[in-house]
Design a protein around this motif. Structure first.
Motif, PDB file in Angstrom:
ATOM      1  N   GLU A 188      30.411  43.329  52.347  1.00 59.13           N
ATOM      2  CA  GLU A 188      29.622  42.694  51.290  1.00 59.13           C
ATOM      3  C   GLU A 188      30.320  42.817  49.935  1.00 59.13           C
ATOM      4  O   GLU A 188      30.376  41.858  49.154  1.00 59.13           O
ATOM      5  CB  GLU A 188      28.225  43.333  51.214  1.00 59.13           C
ATOM      6  N   PHE A 189      30.871  43.991  49.679  1.00 59.50           N
ATOM      7  CA  PHE A 189      31.570  44.216  48.421  1.00 59.50           C
ATOM      8  C   PHE A 189      32.764  43.277  48.279  1.00 59.50           C
ATOM      9  O   PHE A 189      32.943  42.632  47.243  1.00 59.50           O
ATOM     10  CB  PHE A 189      32.032  45.672  48.335  1.00 59.50           C
ATOM     11  N   ASN A 190      33.581  43.205  49.314  1.00 57.98           N
ATOM     12  CA  ASN A 190      34.790  42.398  49.247  1.00 57.98           C
ATOM     13  C   ASN A 190      34.488  40.899  49.141  1.00 57.98           C
ATOM     14  O   ASN A 190      35.244  40.152  48.513  1.00 57.98           O
ATOM     15  CB  ASN A 190      35.671  42.665  50.467  1.00 57.98           C
ATOM     16  N   PHE A 191      33.397  40.484  49.769  1.00 59.76           N
ATOM     17  CA  PHE A 191      33.008  39.074  49.657  1.00 59.76           C
ATOM     18  C   PHE A 191      32.769  38.707  48.194  1.00 59.76           C
ATOM     19  O   PHE A 191      33.268  37.688  47.702  1.00 59.76           O
ATOM     20  CB  PHE A 191      31.754  38.803  50.480  1.00 59.76           C
ATOM     21  N   LEU A 192      32.012  39.544  47.482  1.00 64.91           N
ATOM     22  CA  LEU A 192      31.755  39.276  46.061  1.00 64.91           C
ATOM     23  C   LEU A 192      33.021  39.453  45.234  1.00 64.91           C
ATOM     24  O   LEU A 192      33.308  38.661  44.328  1.00 64.91           O
ATOM     25  CB  LEU A 192      30.667  40.210  45.536  1.00 64.91           C
ATOM     26  N   TYR A 193      33.772  40.488  45.554  1.00 60.89           N
ATOM     27  CA  TYR A 193      35.010  40.767  44.826  1.00 60.89           C
ATOM     28  C   TYR A 193      35.952  39.565  44.876  1.00 60.89           C
ATOM     29  O   TYR A 193      36.542  39.162  43.868  1.00 60.89           O
ATOM     30  CB  TYR A 193      35.671  41.999  45.450  1.00 60.89           C
ATOM     31  N   ASN A 194      36.058  38.957  46.054  1.00 63.23           N
ATOM     32  CA  ASN A 194      36.953  37.810  46.224  1.00 63.23           C
ATOM     33  C   ASN A 194      36.421  36.559  45.531  1.00 63.23           C
ATOM     34  O   ASN A 194      37.200  35.692  45.123  1.00 63.23           O
ATOM     35  CB  ASN A 194      37.166  37.531  47.710  1.00 63.23           C
ATOM     36  N   ARG A 195      35.112  36.461  45.402  1.00 59.81           N
ATOM     37  CA  ARG A 195      34.532  35.301  44.728  1.00 59.81           C
ATOM     38  C   ARG A 195      34.727  35.365  43.221  1.00 59.81           C
ATOM     39  O   ARG A 195      34.741  34.332  42.546  1.00 59.81           O
ATOM     40  CB  ARG A 195      33.037  35.185  45.043  1.00 59.81           C
ATOM     41  N   PHE A 196      34.871  36.573  42.696  1.00 62.84           N
ATOM     42  CA  PHE A 196      34.945  36.734  41.240  1.00 62.84           C
ATOM     43  C   PHE A 196      36.106  35.953  40.635  1.00 62.84           C
ATOM     44  O   PHE A 196      35.952  35.263  39.630  1.00 62.84           O
ATOM     45  CB  PHE A 196      35.070  38.217  40.882  1.00 62.84           C
ATOM     46  N   THR A 197      37.284  36.050  41.233  1.00 61.57           N
ATOM     47  CA  THR A 197      38.470  35.413  40.664  1.00 61.57           C
ATOM     48  C   THR A 197      38.410  33.890  40.754  1.00 61.57           C
ATOM     49  O   THR A 197      39.065  33.191  39.982  1.00 61.57           O
ATOM     50  CB  THR A 197      39.737  35.910  41.379  1.00 61.57           C
ATOM     51  N   ASP A 198      37.609  33.376  41.706  1.00 58.85           N
ATOM     52  CA  ASP A 198      37.496  31.928  41.856  1.00 58.85           C
ATOM     53  C   ASP A 198      36.342  31.338  41.050  1.00 58.85           C
ATOM     54  O   ASP A 198      36.228  30.122  40.931  1.00 58.85           O
ATOM     55  CB  ASP A 198      37.282  31.568  43.337  1.00 58.85           C
ATOM     56  N   GLU A 199      35.519  32.210  40.504  1.00 57.24           N
ATOM     57  CA  GLU A 199      34.325  31.747  39.801  1.00 57.24           C
ATOM     58  C   GLU A 199      34.660  31.337  38.368  1.00 57.24           C
ATOM     59  O   GLU A 199      35.373  32.035  37.659  1.00 57.24           O
ATOM     60  CB  GLU A 199      33.262  32.865  39.786  1.00 57.24           C
ATOM     61  N   GLY A 211      26.486  43.121  40.636  1.00 55.86           N
ATOM     62  CA  GLY A 211      26.333  43.387  42.062  1.00 55.86           C
ATOM     63  C   GLY A 211      27.319  44.407  42.580  1.00 55.86           C
ATOM     64  O   GLY A 211      26.946  45.367  43.275  1.00 55.86           O
ATOM     65  N   THR A 212      28.587  44.248  42.265  1.00 57.42           N
ATOM     66  CA  THR A 212      29.600  45.173  42.776  1.00 57.42           C
ATOM     67  C   THR A 212      29.439  46.569  42.186  1.00 57.42           C
ATOM     68  O   THR A 212      29.814  47.561  42.817  1.00 57.42           O
ATOM     69  CB  THR A 212      31.021  44.647  42.492  1.00 57.42           C
ATOM     70  N   ALA A 213      28.872  46.649  40.981  1.00 55.68           N
ATOM     71  CA  ALA A 213      28.658  47.953  40.354  1.00 55.68           C
ATOM     72  C   ALA A 213      27.624  48.789  41.096  1.00 55.68           C
ATOM     73  O   ALA A 213      27.522  49.996  40.871  1.00 55.68           O
ATOM     74  CB  ALA A 213      28.223  47.778  38.902  1.00 55.68           C
ATOM     75  N   CYS A 214      26.884  48.177  41.995  1.00 53.34           N
ATOM     76  CA  CYS A 214      25.842  48.892  42.736  1.00 53.34           C
ATOM     77  C   CYS A 214      26.372  49.606  43.974  1.00 53.34           C
ATOM     78  O   CYS A 214      25.597  50.269  44.675  1.00 53.34           O
ATOM     79  CB  CYS A 214      24.727  47.923  43.155  1.00 53.34           C
ATOM     80  N   THR A 215      27.669  49.461  44.256  1.00 54.09           N
ATOM     81  CA  THR A 215      28.201  50.132  45.440  1.00 54.09           C
ATOM     82  C   THR A 215      28.038  51.643  45.331  1.00 54.09           C
ATOM     83  O   THR A 215      28.155  52.224  44.249  1.00 54.09           O
ATOM     84  CB  THR A 215      29.686  49.798  45.655  1.00 54.09           C
ATOM     85  N   ARG A 216      27.756  52.268  46.458  1.00 53.73           N
ATOM     86  CA  ARG A 216      27.653  53.723  46.512  1.00 53.73           C
ATOM     87  C   ARG A 216      28.919  54.336  47.104  1.00 53.73           C
ATOM     88  O   ARG A 216      28.984  55.549  47.318  1.00 53.73           O
ATOM     89  CB  ARG A 216      26.421  54.123  47.328  1.00 53.73           C
ATOM     90  N   LEU A 220      35.543  52.169  47.144  1.00 55.74           N
ATOM     91  CA  LEU A 220      35.519  50.752  46.793  1.00 55.74           C
ATOM     92  C   LEU A 220      35.549  50.559  45.295  1.00 55.74           C
ATOM     93  O   LEU A 220      36.267  49.706  44.764  1.00 55.74           O
ATOM     94  CB  LEU A 220      34.267  50.082  47.386  1.00 55.74           C
ATOM     95  N   ALA A 221      34.771  51.344  44.597  1.00 53.51           N
ATOM     96  CA  ALA A 221      34.704  51.222  43.147  1.00 53.51           C
ATOM     97  C   ALA A 221      36.032  51.568  42.484  1.00 53.51           C
ATOM     98  O   ALA A 221      36.473  50.911  41.538  1.00 53.51           O
ATOM     99  CB  ALA A 221      33.599  52.107  42.586  1.00 53.51           C
ATOM    100  N   ASN A 222      36.716  52.565  43.002  1.00 50.11           N
ATOM    101  CA  ASN A 222      37.943  53.045  42.363  1.00 50.11           C
ATOM    102  C   ASN A 222      39.125  52.101  42.550  1.00 50.11           C
ATOM    103  O   ASN A 222      39.994  52.022  41.694  1.00 50.11           O
ATOM    104  CB  ASN A 222      38.309  54.427  42.912  1.00 50.11           C
ATOM    105  N   VAL A 223      39.157  51.374  43.668  1.00 49.25           N
ATOM    106  CA  VAL A 223      40.312  50.511  43.899  1.00 49.25           C
ATOM    107  C   VAL A 223      40.121  49.131  43.297  1.00 49.25           C
ATOM    108  O   VAL A 223      41.030  48.318  43.313  1.00 49.25           O
ATOM    109  CB  VAL A 223      40.593  50.345  45.424  1.00 49.25           C
ATOM    110  N   SER A 224      38.934  48.878  42.736  1.00 47.22           N
ATOM    111  CA  SER A 224      38.642  47.532  42.233  1.00 47.22           C
ATOM    112  C   SER A 224      39.087  47.397  40.779  1.00 47.22           C
ATOM    113  O   SER A 224      38.751  48.218  39.942  1.00 47.22           O
ATOM    114  CB  SER A 224      37.142  47.251  42.343  1.00 47.22           C
ATOM    115  N   GLU A 225      39.851  46.373  40.515  1.00 47.57           N
ATOM    116  CA  GLU A 225      40.258  46.066  39.142  1.00 47.57           C
ATOM    117  C   GLU A 225      40.057  44.571  38.911  1.00 47.57           C
ATOM    118  O   GLU A 225      40.878  43.758  39.313  1.00 47.57           O
ATOM    119  CB  GLU A 225      41.709  46.453  38.910  1.00 47.57           C
ATOM    120  N   PHE A 226      38.943  44.234  38.281  1.00 51.06           N
ATOM    121  CA  PHE A 226      38.677  42.815  38.020  1.00 51.06           C
ATOM    122  C   PHE A 226      39.593  42.311  36.923  1.00 51.06           C
ATOM    123  O   PHE A 226      39.890  43.051  35.989  1.00 51.06           O
ATOM    124  CB  PHE A 226      37.212  42.633  37.608  1.00 51.06           C
TER     125      PHE A 226
END
Length: 226
Positions: A188-199, A211-216, A220-226
């Motif tokens: 679920e996280f990666n689906f949103l993460y991948n949509r961000f750059t195309d949005e 949404g992605t900030a809600c991950t527990r 996942l949170a540490n490797v994400s760099e929008f």
């Protein structure tokens, strides 16, 4: 005359009462029809109580006892006051599992009727304030374990994930994204993460960030760099 006729709050100040008057206010709020106290006053009472408790002037037990009237409150403004002031502050002070479980029970008990009243999806009878209130209520009840809210959020996200052209209703989109990620996993996280750059729509990018900030999952949170 009733409180609602006279005391529509104006001015920048807090109002404290003695024990007897707080008791009288509690009784008035818990009457079958509490509209005798104007909605702005109800919101201000909630705001004052939590602020006075934070300052150590009113015991938290007194504040919680009085704001339990919210169980039958339908208006957006007192709920906004509760969520954005006292309850948010209290939630940040919880530091152990036992307190977390007690607080979750309290939130679910307090919001049970307003959740049933507003329901998960928009209603034809909604006022604009109901739309605002629904977002806040869903955010809290999902976060604190309302099983139906979690289930409906996950189902809405799954349908969107299967057919992305069928967008989730904008009013509850951030709630659905958040709880799909909170109670989901990497998929679920990666689906949103991948949509961000195309949005290309900034508001939708913000919904995705929320949404992605809600991950527990800290990984996942540490490797994400929008």
């Amino acid at each position: 005359r009733g409180l609602g006729d006279v005391y529509k709050r104006q001015g920048y100040y807090r109002v404290n009462y003695d024990e007897e008057n707080w008791k009288n206010i509690k009784e008035a709020l818990n009457k079958a029809n509490h509209d005798g106290i104007h909605v702005l006053n109800r919101a201000q009472i909630v705001d004052d109580l939590f602020s006075l408790s934070r300052a150590g002037i009113v015991n938290y037990n007194t504040s919680i006892d009085i704001i339990r009237y919210l169980k039958k409150e339908k208006n957006y403004i007192p709920w906004l006051s509760a969520f954005s002031q006292g309850l948010d502050h209290l939630s940040q002070r919880i530091s152990n599992k036992n307190d977390s479980e007690i607080f979750a029970w309290f939130i679910n008990d307090l919001t049970q009727d307003i959740y049933k009243h507003l329901q998960f999806e928009a209603q034809t009878s909604d006022f604009r304030t109901d739309v605002y209130n629904r977002v806040n209520v869903l955010s809290w009840v999902c976060k604190y374990g309302n099983e139906e809210c979690i289930k409906l959020s996950k189902e809405a996200f799954a349908e969107f994930k299967a057919e992305p052209e069928n967008r989730i209703p904008i009013d509850i989109r951030s709630v659905v994204y958040c709880n799909a990620v909170r109670y989901g996993g990497a998929e679920e996280f990666n689906f949103l993460y991948n949509r961000f750059t195309d949005e290309e729509i900034s508001q939708e990018q913000l919904n995705i960030l929320i949404g992605t900030a809600c991950t527990r999952d800290k990984n996942l949170a540490n490797v994400s760099e929008f």
